[in-house]
Design an enzyme around this catalytic site. Structure first.
Site, PDB file in Angstrom:
ATOM      1  N   LYS A  60      12.556  -0.137  -0.495  1.00  0.00           N
ATOM      2  CA  LYS A  60      13.446   0.434  -1.523  1.00  0.00           C
ATOM      3  C   LYS A  60      14.648   1.121  -0.863  1.00  0.00           C
ATOM      4  O   LYS A  60      15.793   0.846  -1.189  1.00  0.00           O
ATOM      5  CB  LYS A  60      12.675   1.449  -2.400  1.00  0.00           C
ATOM      6  CG  LYS A  60      11.468   0.842  -3.116  1.00  0.00           C
ATOM      7  CD  LYS A  60      10.793   1.832  -4.041  1.00  0.00           C
ATOM      8  CE  LYS A  60      10.098   2.994  -3.335  1.00  0.00           C
ATOM      9  NZ  LYS A  60       8.947   2.602  -2.502  1.00  0.00           N
TER      10      LYS A  60
ATOM     11  N   ARG B  47       7.839   7.404 -11.475  1.00  0.00           N
ATOM     12  CA  ARG B  47       6.601   7.032 -10.777  1.00  0.00           C
ATOM     13  C   ARG B  47       5.376   7.219 -11.662  1.00  0.00           C
ATOM     14  O   ARG B  47       4.267   6.915 -11.217  1.00  0.00           O
ATOM     15  CB  ARG B  47       6.437   7.943  -9.557  1.00  0.00           C
ATOM     16  CG  ARG B  47       6.849   7.323  -8.247  1.00  0.00           C
ATOM     17  CD  ARG B  47       6.643   8.376  -7.178  1.00  0.00           C
ATOM     18  NE  ARG B  47       6.369   7.809  -5.896  1.00  0.00           N
ATOM     19  CZ  ARG B  47       7.291   7.609  -4.964  1.00  0.00           C
ATOM     20  NH1 ARG B  47       8.547   7.899  -5.189  1.00  0.00           N
ATOM     21  NH2 ARG B  47       6.945   7.120  -3.803  1.00  0.00           N
TER      22      ARG B  47
ATOM     23  N   ARG C 127       7.811   2.496  11.073  1.00  0.00           N
ATOM     24  CA  ARG C 127       8.863   3.462  10.746  1.00  0.00           C
ATOM     25  C   ARG C 127       8.510   4.861  11.241  1.00  0.00           C
ATOM     26  O   ARG C 127       9.394   5.647  11.589  1.00  0.00           O
ATOM     27  CB  ARG C 127       9.080   3.490   9.224  1.00  0.00           C
ATOM     28  CG  ARG C 127      10.231   4.385   8.815  1.00  0.00           C
ATOM     29  CD  ARG C 127      10.428   4.432   7.312  1.00  0.00           C
ATOM     30  NE  ARG C 127       9.272   5.008   6.650  1.00  0.00           N
ATOM     31  CZ  ARG C 127       9.096   5.023   5.338  1.00  0.00           C
ATOM     32  NH1 ARG C 127       9.988   4.491   4.544  1.00  0.00           N
ATOM     33  NH2 ARG C 127       8.023   5.564   4.803  1.00  0.00           N
TER      34      ARG C 127
ATOM     35  N   ARG D  46       8.753  10.810   9.658  1.00  0.00           N
ATOM     36  CA  ARG D  46       8.397  11.406   8.365  1.00  0.00           C
ATOM     37  C   ARG D  46       6.951  11.878   8.394  1.00  0.00           C
ATOM     38  O   ARG D  46       6.062  11.128   8.808  1.00  0.00           O
ATOM     39  CB  ARG D  46       8.572  10.349   7.271  1.00  0.00           C
ATOM     40  CG  ARG D  46       9.812  10.551   6.434  1.00  0.00           C
ATOM     41  CD  ARG D  46      10.042   9.398   5.504  1.00  0.00           C
ATOM     42  NE  ARG D  46       9.025   9.297   4.455  1.00  0.00           N
ATOM     43  CZ  ARG D  46       9.147   8.487   3.405  1.00  0.00           C
ATOM     44  NH1 ARG D  46      10.218   7.729   3.279  1.00  0.00           N
ATOM     45  NH2 ARG D  46       8.204   8.432   2.494  1.00  0.00           N
TER      46      ARG D  46
ATOM     47  N   ARG E   9      -1.208   7.186  -0.376  1.00  0.00           N
ATOM     48  CA  ARG E   9       0.039   6.860  -1.096  1.00  0.00           C
ATOM     49  C   ARG E   9      -0.112   5.517  -1.803  1.00  0.00           C
ATOM     50  O   ARG E   9       0.372   5.344  -2.923  1.00  0.00           O
ATOM     51  CB  ARG E   9       1.215   6.827  -0.121  1.00  0.00           C
ATOM     52  CG  ARG E   9       1.695   8.231   0.248  1.00  0.00           C
ATOM     53  CD  ARG E   9       2.529   8.244   1.515  1.00  0.00           C
ATOM     54  NE  ARG E   9       3.755   7.467   1.430  1.00  0.00           N
ATOM     55  CZ  ARG E   9       4.472   7.121   2.497  1.00  0.00           C
ATOM     56  NH1 ARG E   9       4.084   7.490   3.711  1.00  0.00           N
ATOM     57  NH2 ARG E   9       5.590   6.438   2.348  1.00  0.00           N
TER      58      ARG E   9
HETATM   59  P1  AP5 Z   1      11.831   1.510   3.382  1.00  0.00           P
HETATM   60  O1  AP5 Z   1      13.101   0.871   2.922  1.00  0.00           O
HETATM   61  O2  AP5 Z   1      11.919   2.831   4.039  1.00  0.00           O
HETATM   62  O3  AP5 Z   1      10.760   1.501   2.216  1.00  0.00           O
HETATM   63  P2  AP5 Z   1      10.630   2.376   0.920  1.00  0.00           P
HETATM   64  O4  AP5 Z   1      10.232   1.435  -0.158  1.00  0.00           O
HETATM   65  O5  AP5 Z   1      11.842   3.205   0.709  1.00  0.00           O
HETATM   66  O6  AP5 Z   1       9.362   3.232   1.339  1.00  0.00           O
HETATM   67  P3  AP5 Z   1       9.059   4.782   1.223  1.00  0.00           P
HETATM   68  O7  AP5 Z   1       7.951   5.052   2.180  1.00  0.00           O
HETATM   69  O8  AP5 Z   1      10.314   5.586   1.335  1.00  0.00           O
HETATM   70  O9  AP5 Z   1       8.514   4.818  -0.247  1.00  0.00           O
HETATM   71  P4  AP5 Z   1       7.664   5.921  -0.878  1.00  0.00           P
HETATM   72  O10 AP5 Z   1       7.728   5.540  -2.292  1.00  0.00           O
HETATM   73  O11 AP5 Z   1       6.313   6.055  -0.297  1.00  0.00           O
HETATM   74  O12 AP5 Z   1       8.394   7.259  -0.440  1.00  0.00           O
HETATM   75  P5  AP5 Z   1       9.415   8.220  -1.171  1.00  0.00           P
HETATM   76  O13 AP5 Z   1      10.302   8.794  -0.157  1.00  0.00           O
HETATM   77  O14 AP5 Z   1      10.007   7.569  -2.340  1.00  0.00           O
HETATM   78  O15 AP5 Z   1      11.142   0.472   4.360  1.00  0.00           O
HETATM   79  C1  AP5 Z   1       9.980   0.827   5.081  1.00  0.00           C
HETATM   80  C2  AP5 Z   1      10.085   0.318   6.523  1.00  0.00           C
HETATM   81  O16 AP5 Z   1      10.053  -1.092   6.520  1.00  0.00           O
HETATM   82  C3  AP5 Z   1      11.394   0.703   7.201  1.00  0.00           C
HETATM   83  O17 AP5 Z   1      11.152   1.020   8.538  1.00  0.00           O
HETATM   84  C4  AP5 Z   1      12.257  -0.549   7.077  1.00  0.00           C
HETATM   85  O18 AP5 Z   1      13.165  -0.653   8.140  1.00  0.00           O
HETATM   86  C5  AP5 Z   1      11.237  -1.632   7.101  1.00  0.00           C
HETATM   87  N1  AP5 Z   1      11.608  -2.790   6.294  1.00  0.00           N
HETATM   88  C6  AP5 Z   1      12.211  -2.774   5.080  1.00  0.00           C
HETATM   89  N2  AP5 Z   1      12.388  -4.022   4.618  1.00  0.00           N
HETATM   90  C7  AP5 Z   1      11.871  -4.850   5.558  1.00  0.00           C
HETATM   91  C8  AP5 Z   1      11.743  -6.266   5.665  1.00  0.00           C
HETATM   92  N3  AP5 Z   1      12.175  -7.086   4.697  1.00  0.00           N
HETATM   93  N4  AP5 Z   1      11.150  -6.770   6.768  1.00  0.00           N
HETATM   94  C9  AP5 Z   1      10.694  -5.949   7.744  1.00  0.00           C
HETATM   95  N5  AP5 Z   1      10.812  -4.603   7.724  1.00  0.00           N
HETATM   96  C10 AP5 Z   1      11.372  -4.063   6.629  1.00  0.00           C
HETATM   97  O19 AP5 Z   1       8.441   9.383  -1.685  1.00  0.00           O
HETATM   98  C11 AP5 Z   1       7.768  10.214  -0.775  1.00  0.00           C
HETATM   99  C12 AP5 Z   1       6.875  11.200  -1.520  1.00  0.00           C
HETATM  100  O20 AP5 Z   1       7.681  12.078  -2.329  1.00  0.00           O
HETATM  101  C13 AP5 Z   1       5.873  10.601  -2.496  1.00  0.00           C
HETATM  102  O21 AP5 Z   1       4.695  10.188  -1.867  1.00  0.00           O
HETATM  103  C14 AP5 Z   1       5.662  11.782  -3.453  1.00  0.00           C
HETATM  104  O22 AP5 Z   1       4.804  12.738  -2.904  1.00  0.00           O
HETATM  105  C15 AP5 Z   1       7.035  12.400  -3.551  1.00  0.00           C
HETATM  106  N6  AP5 Z   1       7.811  11.812  -4.653  1.00  0.00           N
HETATM  107  C16 AP5 Z   1       8.932  11.034  -4.560  1.00  0.00           C
HETATM  108  N7  AP5 Z   1       9.366  10.658  -5.767  1.00  0.00           N
HETATM  109  C17 AP5 Z   1       8.497  11.196  -6.664  1.00  0.00           C
HETATM  110  C18 AP5 Z   1       8.383  11.128  -8.083  1.00  0.00           C
HETATM  111  N8  AP5 Z   1       9.275  10.422  -8.821  1.00  0.00           N
HETATM  112  N9  AP5 Z   1       7.369  11.800  -8.671  1.00  0.00           N
HETATM  113  C19 AP5 Z   1       6.481  12.514  -7.961  1.00  0.00           C
HETATM  114  N10 AP5 Z   1       6.514  12.600  -6.615  1.00  0.00           N
HETATM  115  C20 AP5 Z   1       7.508  11.941  -5.966  1.00  0.00           C
HETATM  116 MG    MG Z   2      12.251   5.308   0.751  1.00  0.00          MG
END
Ligand code: AP5
Ligand code: MG
Length: 376
Positions: free
Chosen positions: A200, A275, A314, A320, A332
């Site tokens: 994402k 979410r 990552r 992180r 997660r």
């Molecule tokens: P990346 O692009 O970083 O993936 P992502 O989908 O953004 O993954 P996240 O881990 O950020 O998602 P998340 O939902 O767990 O975390 P968030 O920060 O939103 O890609 C991942 C890796 O793969 C990278 O190294 C990238 O380079 C690589 N990659 C990408 N595409 C690739 C490809 N095609 N091929 C190979 N490699 C590739 O949330 C974190 C926490 O915050 C949550 O757990 C929760 O506690 C809280 N939170 C956030 N939003 C909310 C909400 N709305 N409500 C409640 N709690 C929330």
């Molecule tokens: Mg992200």
């Protein structure tokens, strides 16, 4: 600040006051002074004409170590869109060989210009080059190059004033103004959906640039609060580090405040929000109050096994806290299946759900997304 102004064919409205800019520049100058206080060389202040004239002057009044002023003129803008090319119509006004250089730039967006300039200075023999920018658009900055000094971060909006222009007008305005979009124009609201590690955040960078969107990652906003040690950050920390969700009201408040404060874009890209069903309902209600609605869900799907593989990779790069431990990553994934996955049906019923295959190279996945979003 004055109300709306007109430059050429466009209207602009107040965005950042002169006083707020001066405060940001005070803080920036303190940092530069601290770093250069004890140096025994005479560094070069490099003013990037014309945009950085006001900023350079403001910094020079505050910087209290010996330095020389040199100018350069580059051009990478025509009208309101970045051309991505770097032209050098007027060269450097003095040699930089063996010298330390601090580049003063008004604004950094994609970073193409500033990084090319830094490379050019190093190739001309500069001993060290630091980048000091008044403003940064973090949503569109796509270079790995570290920016040494940043005055203020702003969303991806078109602005004028404090040295910045729209086709050469507006540079002499002390306050900063933002493009005022016609009121009858609807904003786009895209939801980038998918499990942890689906890509994402990665794909958001390309999307915001192509479609002139403001990226809102609730995860990134929460991590900022944690890093700043705010009360909200302290509450969120333990939940995030356990792989659980933070309370709905917290993220809903964040989203609403971004919608209210960000202007000059064609829409928003929500990453990691909603979410839960409750968050999706809250989003619908917020948008409805403003006569808007969700444009489309872009759901990136990858198998669970690939999630752990990508996130573990990552972990070593980004450090992180919620990536460090496989049991947290697994939690997660469980949280995603239990609380977030039901949104697929919610948006299928609303007729806005679109899924793309997240397996493949970053470019392959990006092209699938562009192929989909181009239709909206
Ligand atoms: P990346 O692009 O970083 O993936 P992502 O989908 O953004 O993954 P996240 O881990 O950020 O998602 P998340 O939902 O767990 O975390 P968030 O920060 O939103 O890609 C991942 C890796 O793969 C990278 O190294 C990238 O380079 C690589 N990659 C990408 N595409 C690739 C490809 N095609 N091929 C190979 N490699 C590739 O949330 C974190 C926490 O915050 C949550 O757990 C929760 O506690 C809280 N939170 C956030 N939003 C909310 C909400 N709305 N409500 C409640 N709690 C929330
Ligand atoms: Mg992200």
């Amino acid at each position: 600040m004055d109300n709306k102004i007109k430059l050429h064919d466009k209207f602009f409205k107040p965005f950042i006051s002169y006083a707020e800019m001066e405060e940001a520049i005070d803080r920036l100058a303190d940092r530069v002074n601290a770093d250069f206080r004890d140096s025994d060389d005479v560094p070069i202040f490099l003013c990037v004409l014309n945009g950085a004239i006001m900023f350079t002057a403001a910094m020079m009044k505050r910087l209290n170590f010996k330095a020389e002023l040199v100018s350069i003129k580059l051009s990478s803008y025509q009208g309101t869109a970045s051309t991505g090319t770097v032209l050098i119509p007027i060269g450097l006004t003095a040699p930089v060989e063996g010298r330390r250089v601090i580049i003063f730039e008004d604004i950094v967006d994609t970073g193409n210009t500033i990084v090319a300039l830094k490379e050019m200075l190093l190739s001309k023999g500069a001993r060290e080059v630091r980048i000091c920018t008044m403003l940064l658009k973090p949503d569109v900055y796509k270079k790995d190059e570290r920016l040494d000094y940043v005055g203020k971060e702003i969303p991806n909006a078109f602005i004028v004033g404090y040295g910045l222009d729209y086709d050469e007008l507006g540079r002499n305005l002390p306050d900063i103004y933002v493009l005022d979009e016609p009121k009858d124009k609807h904003m786009k609201y895209y939801i980038l959906f998918g499990p942890p590690g689906a890509g994402k955040g990665t794909q958001a960078t390309a999307m915001v640039e192509k479609y002139n969107l403001h990226h809102i990652s609730t995860g990134a906003l929460l991590r900022k609060e944690i890093a700043a040690g705010t009360e909200l950050g302290l509450k969120a920390k333990s939940l995030i580090e356990a792989g659980s969700l933070v309370p709905d009201e917290v993220v809903e408040g964040m989203i609403e405040s971004e919608f209210k404060t960000v202007t000059g874009v064609d829409g928003f890209l929500l990453d990691g929000f909603p979410r839960t069903i409750a968050q999706a309902e809250a989003l619908d209600a917020i948008l409805e109050r403003n006569g808007e609605k969700v444009t489309s869900i872009v759901s990136i799907m990858i198998p669970d096994g690939m999630i752990i593989e990508r996130i573990s990779k990552r972990a070593a790069i980004e450090g992180r806290a919620d990536d460090a431990d496989v049991s947290v990553i697994k939690n997660r994934i469980d949280t995603y299946h239990n609380q977030t996955e039901p949104l697929i049906d919610y948006y299928k019923k609303a007729g806005t759900y679109n899924e793309i295959d997240g397996v493949g190279t970053i470019e392959e996945v990006r092209d699938r997304i562009f192929g989909l979003v181009d239709k909206f």
